[in-house]
Design an enzyme around this catalytic site. Structure first.
Site, short mmCIF file in Angstrom:
data_model
loop_
_atom_site.label_atom_id
_atom_site.label_comp_id
_atom_site.label_asym_id
_atom_site.label_seq_id
_atom_site.Cartn_x
_atom_site.Cartn_y
_atom_site.Cartn_z
N SER A 114 -2.48 6.34 -10.13
CA SER A 114 -2.88 5.48 -11.15
C SER A 114 -4.42 5.49 -11.16
O SER A 114 -4.89 5.69 -10.16
CB SER A 114 -2.28 3.90 -10.71
N TYR A 138 -2.91 -2.70 -5.03
CA TYR A 138 -2.02 -1.78 -5.53
C TYR A 138 -2.82 -0.49 -5.74
O TYR A 138 -2.11 0.45 -5.47
CB TYR A 138 -1.71 -2.32 -7.21
N LYS A 142 -1.62 3.22 -3.72
CA LYS A 142 -1.71 4.43 -4.31
C LYS A 142 -2.60 5.37 -3.71
O LYS A 142 -2.17 6.64 -3.64
CB LYS A 142 -1.96 4.49 -5.80
#
Ligand code: UFG
Length: 320
Positions: A114, A138, A142
């Site tokens: 991402s 988050y 990743k």
């Protein structure tokens, strides 16, 4: 070649399975259906299982030549409130998946990363060389997997591509598969629902950003353009090239107001809306420099914002 598509019953994964099939790959979907849907896997072999279950994974991994990994939690706000959930699935279970691939002799791995790995970008458009300093769990989750893949490549010859998505949106042109989140938090489906009179008024999160019209700018990329890039990335991984880390965006940013105007034009309806305060953690502008992906993959995003909105609208109407 047979590809294990982990999370293939989810939004982006289900589009990737069809792109793989169009290009002649065999597909096995592995999904725990926690946020995915069985019908999005229709027509494919579906094994219901969790990536945290090494025994079940090992069974199916034996039949695979490559892995595409889409099975992750993906709400930035939720990751701030419940980091444990994110680290458990997106890191710990992802590592189980990676180790199972390694132990089974699978050495080709395409990973859904991402633009959240960049945190607050130094420059916009954002090149891959921008420092990776995520500002939420988050993004950190990743980045962990990106780092693990780099280390596994060096140590064990795991060939991989980390694909850093910008804002995935739109739906397959057939109208058969599309975005289905519970709860829905993304701008385009919420604007369409508001236009259809099905949802609440759209809240515009902040109109005082340092952008041309004061609303946030994002790089919306059609999910089928993303899916095509995955197939091309797998081809590169198979050719034993250098490890890949690529931005997948269009290079063109649109503001929240521009998206709303496009939704109004395509649907022929007004988007009822109100101005709300900024949403915590939203950077003013995130736009990809995607030249590298274009060069390395010979890929070009082909679908416009209009096509993103019209395919998403078709999908929503068919579901109504
Ligand atoms: N927005 C609104 N109102 C809404 C929803 C969104 O104004 O009801 C705005 C947001 O503030 C943002 C833009 O619309 O400026 C896009 O928001 P989305 O929630 O659709 O998407 P994000 O840019 O927040 O999220 C995307 C991906 C995430 C990824 C993140 C990285 O969907 O998976 O980028 O920053 F983590």
């Amino acid at each position: 070649m047979r590809v294990l598509v982990v999370g293939g019953a989810g939004y982006i994964g289900s589009h990737a399975t069809r792109a793989l099939r169009r290009h002649g790959y065999e597909v096995i979907i592995y999904d725990n259906l926690s946020t995915g849907y069985k019908f999005l896997a229709d027509g494919f072999e579906l094994i219901t299982g969790d990536i945290a279950d090494p025994a079940k994974l090992a069974e199916v991994m034996k039949r695979a030549d490559a892995v595409m990994h889409f099975a992750a939690h993906a709400y930035v706000g939720e990751s701030v409130e419940n980091p444990r959930k994110y680290f458990q699935n997106n890191v710990e279970a992802a590592l189980t998946l990676l180790n199972t691939a390694l132990d089974t002799g699978v050495r080709k791995f395409v990973f859904s990363s991402s633009c959240a790995v960049y945190g607050v970008p130094l420059t916009v458009p954002i090149p891959e060389s921008n420092p990776r300093q995520p500002v939420n769990p988050y993004g950190a989750s990743k980045l962990f997997v990106e780092n693990a893949l780099e280390a596994y490549d060096r140590a064990y010859g795991m060939r991989f591509a980390s694909l850093r998505y910008f804002n995935a949106a739109g739906a397959d042109e057939s109208g058969e598969i599309g975005e289905l989140h519970e709860p829905e938090t993304h701008l385009i489906p919420l604007a369409l629902a508001a236009a259809a009179g099905k949802g609440a008024k759209l809240q515009v999160f902040g109109t005082d950003y340092p952008t041309p019209d004061g609303t946030c700018v994002r790089d919306y990329i059609h999910v089928n353009d993303l899916a095509e890039a995955h197939v091309l990335a797998l081809e590169q991984v198979t050719k034993e090239n250098e490890p890949l880390a690529l931005n997948l965006g269009t290079g063109q940013g649109y503001s929240v107001m521009e998206v709303i105007n496009t939704v109004e034009r395509i649907t022929g309806r007004a988007v009822p809306r109100s101005i709300a305060p900024r949403r915590a953690g939203d950077p003013p502008a995130l736009v990809a420099d995607s030249k590298r992906a274009q060069q390395v993959l010979g890929w070009r995003p082909r679908r416009s914002l209009q096509e993103i909105v019209s395919t998403a609208w078709k999908w929503m109407q068919r579901r109504a």
